[in-house]
Design a protein around this motif. Structure first.
Motif, short mmCIF file in Angstrom:
data_model
loop_
_atom_site.label_atom_id
_atom_site.label_comp_id
_atom_site.label_asym_id
_atom_site.label_seq_id
_atom_site.Cartn_x
_atom_site.Cartn_y
_atom_site.Cartn_z
N GLU A 110 0.77 -1.12 0.01
CA GLU A 110 0.08 -0.01 -0.06
C GLU A 110 0.83 1.29 0.00
OE1 GLU A 110 -3.17 2.25 2.81
OE2 GLU A 110 -3.25 0.24 3.00
N THR A 111 0.59 2.23 -1.03
CA THR A 111 1.02 3.29 -0.97
C THR A 111 -0.03 4.77 -1.43
OG1 THR A 111 2.87 2.54 -2.20
CG2 THR A 111 3.40 4.75 -2.07
N ASN A 112 -0.01 5.68 -0.65
CA ASN A 112 -0.84 6.64 -1.05
C ASN A 112 -2.44 6.10 -0.79
OD1 ASN A 112 0.90 8.75 -1.24
ND2 ASN A 112 0.90 8.57 -3.35
N GLY A 113 -2.70 5.22 0.17
CA GLY A 113 -3.85 4.57 0.49
C GLY A 113 -4.47 3.66 -0.77
N VAL A 114 -3.52 3.36 -1.51
CA VAL A 114 -3.85 2.36 -2.61
C VAL A 114 -3.04 1.29 -2.64
CG1 VAL A 114 -5.06 3.93 -4.01
CG2 VAL A 114 -2.79 3.77 -4.67
N GLN A 115 -3.29 -0.03 -3.35
CA GLN A 115 -2.42 -0.89 -3.81
C GLN A 115 -2.41 -1.17 -5.18
OE1 GLN A 115 -3.79 -3.96 -0.84
NE2 GLN A 115 -1.76 -4.58 -1.07
N MET A 116 -1.44 -0.57 -5.97
CA MET A 116 -1.39 -0.98 -7.37
C MET A 116 -0.90 -2.50 -7.84
SD MET A 116 -0.89 2.66 -8.54
CE MET A 116 0.43 2.64 -9.86
N MET A 117 -1.20 -2.41 -9.08
CA MET A 117 -0.73 -3.79 -9.48
C MET A 117 0.77 -3.90 -9.50
SD MET A 117 -3.36 -4.48 -12.55
CE MET A 117 -2.95 -2.95 -13.69
N LYS A 118 1.23 -5.24 -9.13
CA LYS A 118 2.73 -5.49 -9.24
C LYS A 118 3.05 -5.50 -10.82
CE LYS A 118 3.45 -8.54 -5.45
NZ LYS A 118 3.47 -9.80 -4.77
N PRO A 119 4.27 -5.18 -11.40
CA PRO A 119 4.46 -5.30 -12.61
C PRO A 119 4.28 -6.49 -13.31
CG PRO A 119 6.27 -4.39 -11.36
CD PRO A 119 5.41 -4.98 -10.61
N ILE A 120 3.60 -6.44 -14.30
CA ILE A 120 3.19 -7.80 -15.19
C ILE A 120 4.28 -7.94 -16.25
CG2 ILE A 120 1.22 -8.94 -16.32
CD1 ILE A 120 -0.68 -6.78 -15.46
N THR A 121 5.20 -8.47 -15.83
CA THR A 121 6.55 -8.57 -16.84
C THR A 121 6.46 -9.61 -18.08
OG1 THR A 121 7.34 -10.25 -15.58
CG2 THR A 121 8.08 -8.23 -15.11
N ASP A 122 5.47 -10.33 -17.91
CA ASP A 122 5.12 -11.43 -19.17
C ASP A 122 3.93 -11.10 -19.90
OD1 ASP A 122 3.73 -12.15 -17.08
OD2 ASP A 122 4.11 -14.27 -17.60
N LEU A 123 3.42 -9.73 -19.99
CA LEU A 123 2.08 -9.65 -20.54
C LEU A 123 1.91 -10.06 -21.84
CD1 LEU A 123 -0.85 -8.66 -20.03
CD2 LEU A 123 -0.20 -6.57 -20.30
N ASP A 124 2.87 -9.56 -22.99
CA ASP A 124 2.83 -9.84 -24.16
C ASP A 124 2.78 -11.24 -24.45
OD1 ASP A 124 2.81 -7.11 -25.15
OD2 ASP A 124 4.98 -7.04 -25.08
N GLU A 125 3.63 -12.04 -23.75
CA GLU A 125 3.45 -13.62 -24.02
C GLU A 125 2.18 -14.13 -23.51
OE1 GLU A 125 4.22 -17.34 -24.50
OE2 GLU A 125 5.06 -16.00 -25.41
N THR A 126 1.58 -13.48 -22.43
CA THR A 126 0.33 -14.06 -22.02
C THR A 126 -0.84 -13.67 -22.81
OG1 THR A 126 1.10 -14.02 -19.53
CG2 THR A 126 -1.20 -13.92 -19.83
N LEU A 127 -0.89 -12.58 -23.50
CA LEU A 127 -1.84 -12.16 -24.18
C LEU A 127 -1.70 -13.15 -25.62
CD1 LEU A 127 -1.75 -8.32 -24.01
CD2 LEU A 127 -3.17 -9.91 -22.88
N LYS A 128 -0.55 -13.22 -26.20
CA LYS A 128 -0.45 -14.01 -27.25
C LYS A 128 -1.02 -15.46 -27.04
CE LYS A 128 3.56 -16.00 -30.14
NZ LYS A 128 3.59 -17.44 -29.55
N ARG A 129 -0.73 -16.01 -25.87
CA ARG A 129 -1.26 -17.37 -25.58
C ARG A 129 -2.86 -17.38 -25.01
NH1 ARG A 129 1.18 -18.04 -20.78
NH2 ARG A 129 -0.37 -19.42 -19.92
N ALA A 130 -3.24 -16.28 -24.65
CA ALA A 130 -4.73 -16.14 -24.77
C ALA A 130 -5.51 -16.08 -25.87
CB ALA A 130 -5.10 -14.68 -23.83
N ASN A 131 -4.91 -15.33 -26.85
CA ASN A 131 -5.49 -15.46 -28.15
C ASN A 131 -5.35 -16.69 -28.77
OD1 ASN A 131 -6.28 -12.73 -29.18
ND2 ASN A 131 -4.12 -11.89 -28.77
N GLU A 132 -4.20 -17.46 -28.55
CA GLU A 132 -4.18 -18.94 -29.14
C GLU A 132 -5.33 -19.45 -28.52
OE1 GLU A 132 -0.19 -19.84 -28.00
OE2 GLU A 132 0.77 -18.99 -29.83
N ARG A 133 -5.62 -19.49 -27.19
CA ARG A 133 -6.54 -20.23 -26.73
C ARG A 133 -8.02 -19.72 -26.73
NH1 ARG A 133 -2.89 -23.39 -26.38
NH2 ARG A 133 -1.81 -24.00 -24.22
N HIS A 134 -8.33 -18.59 -27.64
CA HIS A 134 -9.63 -18.11 -27.91
C HIS A 134 -10.21 -17.34 -26.93
CE1 HIS A 134 -9.22 -21.64 -30.80
NE2 HIS A 134 -8.68 -20.50 -31.70
N ILE A 135 -9.56 -16.57 -25.95
CA ILE A 135 -9.86 -15.95 -24.96
C ILE A 135 -10.53 -14.40 -25.41
CG2 ILE A 135 -9.22 -14.68 -22.71
CD1 ILE A 135 -9.40 -17.82 -22.48
#
Length: 294
Positions: A110-135
Motif C-alpha cells: 500500500e502507498t498513498n492509500g492504494v495497492q497498485m498492481m505488481k508489474p506484469i513482466t510477461d504480459l505480451d507472452e500471456t496475451l499471445k497465449r490468450a489469443n491462441e486459447r480463444h480468450i
C-alpha cells in the motif's frame, strides 16, 4: 475479437462468473469448498484439485449460458482442458459462455492509500497465449483503501496503461480498481474513482473499448454515467466480501450493473456434496445472482 461475443457481453442478460482465484488465494478457495491443506502435498496437487473444482462448476447443468454471460479464468485454468478441450474453448463452444483471463500478478504494498498492481513482466507472452486459447478479454485488479486523490489517479492511470496494451492485442480489458468495502471513506473513494475513470474513457479512440469491474457503490447508481458511456462494453460488480444475499440486495438497486461474483457464487458448494446436491446449490446461487443482475 469475436463480434458475436462482443454483442453478448454488451447486450446479453446475465452475469459473469469469477473463477479466477490465483496461487495465493487458491488454498482459501479450496478450504471454502471443503478441501483442506492436508489434502495436497505441493502446488501441483493443489492446482489439480482446484481444476477439479472448477471443472465440476463449469460442467454442471446449472452453469448455463441462459444466465451466465462470461467466466473469468486463472492462467492455470486457461492452459488446462475440460472434456478434451481447452477451458476457454469448452466455455465458448460447449456452454456458449464468453471466456476471460485474469492477467495481473497480484498487488504491490500500500502507498498513498492504494495497492497498485505488481508489474506484469510477461504480459505480451500471456496475451499471445490468450489469443491462441480463444480468450475474449482479460481482468486485472488494484485496490483502493483511502480517498487519496493522487493514489486513486495512479491506480486508474496504471489500469488504463495496461488496458491499452491488452486492446492492442485484440482483447477487451476488464479494468478492476476495487474499492475496499471496509474503507471508512468508501463513498468519497467512489466519487474520486468515477472522475478518474471518466477522464480516461473520454480519451479512448473510436475503436478502443473496455469493461469495468467495480465495487457496488454506497450510493445507488453512482456509476450510471460509466454504464452508459459509449466506450464501455459493460460494468460488472464484484462481491468484495459481502455475502451473496447482501451483494444481491445492493446490486438490485443499481440500474444496469451486473454481477461478477466469486465467493458469493461458490459459497454453498462443497466437495462432499453429491452431484444432485452440488447442482442444486449452484443452481440456487446462479438463479439469485441472475435475478439481481437483471
Amino acid at each position: 475479437m469475436q463480434q458475436n461475443q462482443f454483442e453478448k457481453m454488451k447486450n446479453g442478460k446475465g452475469f459473469i462468473a469469477a473463477l479466477d482465484q490465483s496461487g495465493g488465494s487458491t488454498p482459501k478457495a479450496l478450504a471454502a469448498y471443503g478441501v483442506l491443506e492436508d489434502a495436497y502435498r505441493d502446488e501441483e496437487e493443489m492446482f489439480n484439485l482446484v481444476h477439479e473444482m472448477r471443472t465440476r462448476i463449469i460442467t454442471s447443468p446449472a452453469f448455463d449460458s441462459s444466465k451466465i454471460l462470461g467466466a473469468i479464468l486463472f492462467e492455470e485454468t486457461m492452459d488446462r482442458k475440460i472434456e478434451g478441450k481447452y477451458t476457454g474453448d469448452y466455455l465458448a463452444e460447449v456452454k456458449g459462455i464468453v471466456p476471460f483471463l485474469k492477467v495481473d500478478k497480484g498487488l504491490a504494498e500500500e502507498t498513498n492509500g492504494v495497492q497498485m498492481m505488481k508489474p506484469i513482466t510477461d504480459l505480451d507472452e500471456t496475451l499471445k497465449r490468450a489469443n491462441e486459447r480463444h480468450i475474449f478479454g482479460t481482468k486485472m485488479r488494484s485496490v483502493i483503501k483511502k480517498a487519496n486523490t493522487a493514489g486513486i489517479k495512479d491506480v486508474v492511470d496504471q489500469q488504463f496503461e495496461v488496458g491499452k496494451q491488452i486492446i492492442n492485442a485484440g482483447l477487451i480489458p476488464i479494468i478492476e480498481p476495487e474499492v475496499d468495502i471496509n474503507s471508512p471513506e468508501k463513498e468519497k473513494c467512489e466519487e474520486l474513482l468515477k472522475v478518474e475513470i471518466l477522464n480516461h474513457l473520454n480519451n479512448l479512440s473510436e475503436d478502443e473499448f473496455v469493461m469495468l469491474k467495480l465495487t457496488i457503490p454506497t450510493q445507488a447508481n453512482t456509476y450510471k454515467e460509466l454504464i452508459d458511456h459509449p466506450k464501455v462494453v459493460r460494468v460488472v460488480a464484484l462481491s468484495g466480501g459481502y455475502s451473496r444475499e447482501e451483494a444481491n440486495e445492493k446490486l438490485k438497486v443499481n440500474e444496469g450493473l451486473i454481477a461478477s461474483f466469486s465467493r458469493a457464487l461458490s459459497q454453498d458448494l462443497n466437495v462432499k456434496q453429491t452431484d444432485e446436491e452440488f447442482n442444486a446449490a449452484l443452481s440456487k446461487a446462479v438463479e439469485s445472482i441472475y435475478e439481481a443482475s437483471i
